[in-house]
Write a protein that holds these residues in place. Structure first.
Motif, PDB file in Angstrom:
ATOM      1  N   GLN A   9       0.826  -1.204   0.000  1.00  0.00           N
ATOM      2  CA  GLN A   9       0.000   0.000   0.000  1.00  0.00           C
ATOM      3  C   GLN A   9       0.862   1.255   0.000  1.00  0.00           C
ATOM      4  O   GLN A   9       0.561   2.231  -0.699  1.00  0.00           O
ATOM      5  CB  GLN A   9      -0.950   0.005   1.199  1.00  0.00           C
ATOM      6  N   ILE A  10       1.926   1.240   0.767  1.00  0.00           N
ATOM      7  CA  ILE A  10       2.820   2.392   0.817  1.00  0.00           C
ATOM      8  C   ILE A  10       3.537   2.585  -0.511  1.00  0.00           C
ATOM      9  O   ILE A  10       3.691   3.718  -0.991  1.00  0.00           O
ATOM     10  CB  ILE A  10       3.806   2.246   1.991  1.00  0.00           C
ATOM     11  N   ASP A  11       3.948   1.486  -1.145  1.00  0.00           N
ATOM     12  CA  ASP A  11       4.553   1.590  -2.470  1.00  0.00           C
ATOM     13  C   ASP A  11       3.578   2.212  -3.461  1.00  0.00           C
ATOM     14  O   ASP A  11       3.967   3.023  -4.314  1.00  0.00           O
ATOM     15  CB  ASP A  11       4.980   0.202  -2.976  1.00  0.00           C
ATOM     16  N   ALA A  12       2.304   1.851  -3.337  1.00  0.00           N
ATOM     17  CA  ALA A  12       1.281   2.403  -4.232  1.00  0.00           C
ATOM     18  C   ALA A  12       1.106   3.904  -3.997  1.00  0.00           C
ATOM     19  O   ALA A  12       0.930   4.680  -4.950  1.00  0.00           O
ATOM     20  CB  ALA A  12      -0.043   1.672  -4.037  1.00  0.00           C
ATOM     21  N   ILE A  13       1.164   4.309  -2.742  1.00  0.00           N
ATOM     22  CA  ILE A  13       1.053   5.735  -2.420  1.00  0.00           C
ATOM     23  C   ILE A  13       2.219   6.509  -3.024  1.00  0.00           C
ATOM     24  O   ILE A  13       2.045   7.556  -3.665  1.00  0.00           O
ATOM     25  CB  ILE A  13       1.005   5.944  -0.895  1.00  0.00           C
ATOM     26  N   ILE A  14       3.413   5.985  -2.835  1.00  0.00           N
ATOM     27  CA  ILE A  14       4.608   6.653  -3.364  1.00  0.00           C
ATOM     28  C   ILE A  14       4.548   6.725  -4.887  1.00  0.00           C
ATOM     29  O   ILE A  14       4.870   7.763  -5.491  1.00  0.00           O
ATOM     30  CB  ILE A  14       5.883   5.924  -2.894  1.00  0.00           C
ATOM     31  N   ASN A  15       4.112   5.638  -5.508  1.00  0.00           N
ATOM     32  CA  ASN A  15       4.027   5.598  -6.966  1.00  0.00           C
ATOM     33  C   ASN A  15       3.018   6.617  -7.494  1.00  0.00           C
ATOM     34  O   ASN A  15       3.207   7.221  -8.558  1.00  0.00           O
ATOM     35  CB  ASN A  15       3.644   4.197  -7.421  1.00  0.00           C
ATOM     36  N   GLU A  16       1.931   6.805  -6.726  1.00  0.00           N
ATOM     37  CA  GLU A  16       0.907   7.766  -7.128  1.00  0.00           C
ATOM     38  C   GLU A  16       1.460   9.175  -7.213  1.00  0.00           C
ATOM     39  O   GLU A  16       0.985  10.006  -7.999  1.00  0.00           O
ATOM     40  CB  GLU A  16      -0.261   7.712  -6.134  1.00  0.00           C
ATOM     41  N   PHE A  17       2.489   9.456  -6.415  1.00  0.00           N
ATOM     42  CA  PHE A  17       3.079  10.794  -6.374  1.00  0.00           C
ATOM     43  C   PHE A  17       4.466  10.821  -7.027  1.00  0.00           C
ATOM     44  O   PHE A  17       5.290  11.684  -6.718  1.00  0.00           O
ATOM     45  CB  PHE A  17       3.170  11.274  -4.924  1.00  0.00           C
ATOM     46  N   LYS A  18       4.723   9.881  -7.922  1.00  0.00           N
ATOM     47  CA  LYS A  18       6.057   9.782  -8.525  1.00  0.00           C
ATOM     48  C   LYS A  18       6.421  11.005  -9.353  1.00  0.00           C
ATOM     49  O   LYS A  18       7.600  11.301  -9.559  1.00  0.00           O
ATOM     50  CB  LYS A  18       6.159   8.516  -9.375  1.00  0.00           C
ATOM     51  N   GLU A  19       5.419  11.733  -9.859  1.00  0.00           N
ATOM     52  CA  GLU A  19       5.704  12.940 -10.635  1.00  0.00           C
ATOM     53  C   GLU A  19       6.111  14.103  -9.730  1.00  0.00           C
ATOM     54  O   GLU A  19       6.667  15.095 -10.196  1.00  0.00           O
ATOM     55  CB  GLU A  19       4.482  13.332 -11.470  1.00  0.00           C
ATOM     56  N   ASN A  20       5.798  13.975  -8.461  1.00  0.00           N
ATOM     57  CA  ASN A  20       6.181  14.994  -7.487  1.00  0.00           C
ATOM     58  C   ASN A  20       7.589  14.656  -6.996  1.00  0.00           C
ATOM     59  O   ASN A  20       7.809  13.628  -6.372  1.00  0.00           O
ATOM     60  CB  ASN A  20       5.186  15.005  -6.321  1.00  0.00           C
ATOM     61  N   LYS A  21       8.543  15.521  -7.279  1.00  0.00           N
ATOM     62  CA  LYS A  21       9.937  15.202  -6.968  1.00  0.00           C
ATOM     63  C   LYS A  21      10.242  15.218  -5.481  1.00  0.00           C
ATOM     64  O   LYS A  21      11.265  14.686  -5.056  1.00  0.00           O
ATOM     65  CB  LYS A  21      10.855  16.177  -7.707  1.00  0.00           C
ATOM     66  N   PHE A  22       9.377  15.837  -4.686  1.00  0.00           N
ATOM     67  CA  PHE A  22       9.629  15.885  -3.244  1.00  0.00           C
ATOM     68  C   PHE A  22       8.308  15.957  -2.493  1.00  0.00           C
ATOM     69  O   PHE A  22       7.919  17.006  -1.988  1.00  0.00           O
ATOM     70  CB  PHE A  22      10.501  17.093  -2.889  1.00  0.00           C
ATOM     71  N   PRO A  23       7.592  14.819  -2.405  1.00  0.00           N
ATOM     72  CA  PRO A  23       6.295  14.842  -1.712  1.00  0.00           C
ATOM     73  C   PRO A  23       6.448  14.976  -0.204  1.00  0.00           C
ATOM     74  O   PRO A  23       7.423  14.521   0.386  1.00  0.00           O
ATOM     75  CB  PRO A  23       5.684  13.479  -2.075  1.00  0.00           C
ATOM     76  N   VAL A  24       5.460  15.627   0.400  1.00  0.00           N
ATOM     77  CA  VAL A  24       5.381  15.735   1.861  1.00  0.00           C
ATOM     78  C   VAL A  24       4.080  15.074   2.287  1.00  0.00           C
ATOM     79  O   VAL A  24       2.998  15.475   1.845  1.00  0.00           O
ATOM     80  CB  VAL A  24       5.408  17.204   2.321  1.00  0.00           C
ATOM     81  N   PHE A  25       4.182  14.042   3.110  1.00  0.00           N
ATOM     82  CA  PHE A  25       3.013  13.306   3.586  1.00  0.00           C
ATOM     83  C   PHE A  25       2.873  13.472   5.091  1.00  0.00           C
ATOM     84  O   PHE A  25       3.862  13.449   5.824  1.00  0.00           O
ATOM     85  CB  PHE A  25       3.130  11.804   3.285  1.00  0.00           C
ATOM     86  N   CYS A  26       1.644  13.623   5.553  1.00  0.00           N
ATOM     87  CA  CYS A  26       1.349  13.589   6.985  1.00  0.00           C
ATOM     88  C   CYS A  26       0.882  12.187   7.336  1.00  0.00           C
ATOM     89  O   CYS A  26      -0.063  11.672   6.746  1.00  0.00           O
ATOM     90  CB  CYS A  26       0.266  14.600   7.332  1.00  0.00           C
ATOM     91  N   LYS A 125      12.451  22.952   3.833  1.00  0.00           N
ATOM     92  CA  LYS A 125      13.151  23.762   2.827  1.00  0.00           C
ATOM     93  C   LYS A 125      14.579  23.269   2.616  1.00  0.00           C
ATOM     94  O   LYS A 125      15.018  23.076   1.467  1.00  0.00           O
ATOM     95  CB  LYS A 125      13.155  25.227   3.277  1.00  0.00           C
ATOM     96  N   GLN A 126      15.317  23.050   3.698  1.00  0.00           N
ATOM     97  CA  GLN A 126      16.711  22.646   3.595  1.00  0.00           C
ATOM     98  C   GLN A 126      16.847  21.223   3.049  1.00  0.00           C
ATOM     99  O   GLN A 126      17.747  20.944   2.245  1.00  0.00           O
ATOM    100  CB  GLN A 126      17.394  22.761   4.958  1.00  0.00           C
ATOM    101  N   THR A 127      15.954  20.337   3.476  1.00  0.00           N
ATOM    102  CA  THR A 127      16.022  18.946   3.021  1.00  0.00           C
ATOM    103  C   THR A 127      15.729  18.857   1.527  1.00  0.00           C
ATOM    104  O   THR A 127      16.399  18.105   0.788  1.00  0.00           O
ATOM    105  CB  THR A 127      15.012  18.081   3.813  1.00  0.00           C
ATOM    106  N   LYS A 128      14.758  19.607   1.074  1.00  0.00           N
ATOM    107  CA  LYS A 128      14.431  19.629  -0.356  1.00  0.00           C
ATOM    108  C   LYS A 128      15.598  20.172  -1.162  1.00  0.00           C
ATOM    109  O   LYS A 128      15.938  19.634  -2.226  1.00  0.00           O
ATOM    110  CB  LYS A 128      13.186  20.477  -0.596  1.00  0.00           C
ATOM    111  N   ALA A 129      16.243  21.206  -0.661  1.00  0.00           N
ATOM    112  CA  ALA A 129      17.363  21.819  -1.376  1.00  0.00           C
ATOM    113  C   ALA A 129      18.554  20.863  -1.479  1.00  0.00           C
ATOM    114  O   ALA A 129      19.230  20.814  -2.518  1.00  0.00           O
ATOM    115  CB  ALA A 129      17.787  23.113  -0.683  1.00  0.00           C
ATOM    116  N   LYS A 130      18.814  20.100  -0.426  1.00  0.00           N
ATOM    117  CA  LYS A 130      19.957  19.180  -0.420  1.00  0.00           C
ATOM    118  C   LYS A 130      19.730  17.971  -1.322  1.00  0.00           C
ATOM    119  O   LYS A 130      20.667  17.416  -1.885  1.00  0.00           O
ATOM    120  CB  LYS A 130      20.246  18.709   1.007  1.00  0.00           C
ATOM    121  N   GLY A 131      18.480  17.556  -1.454  1.00  0.00           N
ATOM    122  CA  GLY A 131      18.160  16.441  -2.339  1.00  0.00           C
ATOM    123  C   GLY A 131      18.618  15.083  -1.854  1.00  0.00           C
ATOM    124  O   GLY A 131      18.779  14.153  -2.652  1.00  0.00           O
TER     125      GLY A 131
END
Length: 207
Positions: A9-26, A125-131
C-alpha cells in the motif's frame, strides 16, 4: 493488515506521487494506532521522518521556564507537581494536567506550535534543497492544528487500528494509567473528522 500488505500500500502511495519530486506526507492517527510503525516503512524508502512528539518534547525543554511559569499554579491547584527537583518540567505530570483541561492544552499549543511550525518549515526547505531524501513524513497526531504545515502536505495518511488493539498497545507501553489512556482516547475521538473538515486528501492504512 500484515507487513507485506502495508508495504504494498505504501509503495502504491509513493508511486501515485512519482511525478512529485519531493512529496510531503502527513502520517496521523489516534493514540497507539501505529503511526511510528507506518512511518518506518517510509523511512526505509528514503523518506525523512519527523516525529512531532519528539519535537514537542525538545521544545518543552527549550521553553522550560515559560511553561513552568504558565502552568505551575494550575498544577498546584489540582494537586499535581510538574516541576522536578532539578527544576525541569515533568512531562508526564504536565500531560496529565493538559489532557484534563482542554483550555490549558490550548494555551500550551499557543506557546509551542508557532516555534514548531517555523522549525519544520525550515527543515522541509533545507532537506528539499539538499536532495538527500525522496520526500518527508510529518508524523503528527494533530497537524490540523498547525495549518501552515498541513497546507504543505500532499496527502494525509490516516492510520487505523481497533480500539482494543490501541488500548492494549498503550497499556503495554507503560507511563500512563488506564484512566489517563482513556482520557486521551476521548480527546481524539473525532480526529479523522478534523482532517476531513480541513479539506485534506486522505487515504487510510489499517494496522
Amino acid at each position: 493488515m500484515n507487513s507485506k500488505k502495508i508495504n504494498r500500500q505504501i509503495d502504491a502511495i509513493i508511486n501515485e506521487f512519482k511525478e512529485n519530486k519531493f512529496p510531503v506526507f502527513c502520517v496521523t492517527g489516534k493514540m497507539a494506532a501505529g503511526k511510528n510503525f507506518i512511518s518506518s516503512f517510509f523511512e526505509s524508502k528514503n523518506f525523512l521522518c519527523i516525529d512531532f512528539d519528539k519535537e514537542v518534547h525538545f521544545l518543552i525543554e527549550e521553553k522550560n521556564d515559560e511553561i513552568l511559569k504558565t502552568f505551575e499554579k494550575n498544577a498546584e491547584e489540582t494537586g499535581l507537581v510538574i516541576k522536578t527537583q532539578e527544576g525541569k518540567v515533568d512531562k508526564r505530570a504536565l500531560g496529565v494536567l493538559l489532557f484534563s483541561y482542554p483550555e490549558l492544552l490550548e494555551k500550551q499549543e499557543k506557546i509551542l506550535y508557532p516555534a514548531l511550525s517555523e522549525k519544520i518549515k525550515e527543515v522541509i526547505k533545507q532537506t528539499k534543497a539538499k536532495g538527500n531524501f525522496r520526500g518527508i513524513i510529518l508524523n503528527a497526531t494533530v497537524l490540523y492544528k498547525i495549518p501552515s504545515l498541513l497546507n504543505k502536505c500532499d496527502l494525509v495518511i490516516f492510520v487505523e487500528a481497533s480500539w482494543i488493539k490501541r488500548f492494549n498497545r498503550a497499556r503495554k507501553r507503560g507511563g500512563l494509567r488506564e484512566l489517563e489512556i482513556l482520557q486521551r482516547f476521548t480527546a481524539q475521538k473525532n480526529l479523522l473528522d478534523k482532517y476531513k473538515d480541513f479539506g485534506c486528501t486522505i487515504t487510510t492504512v489499517k494496522n
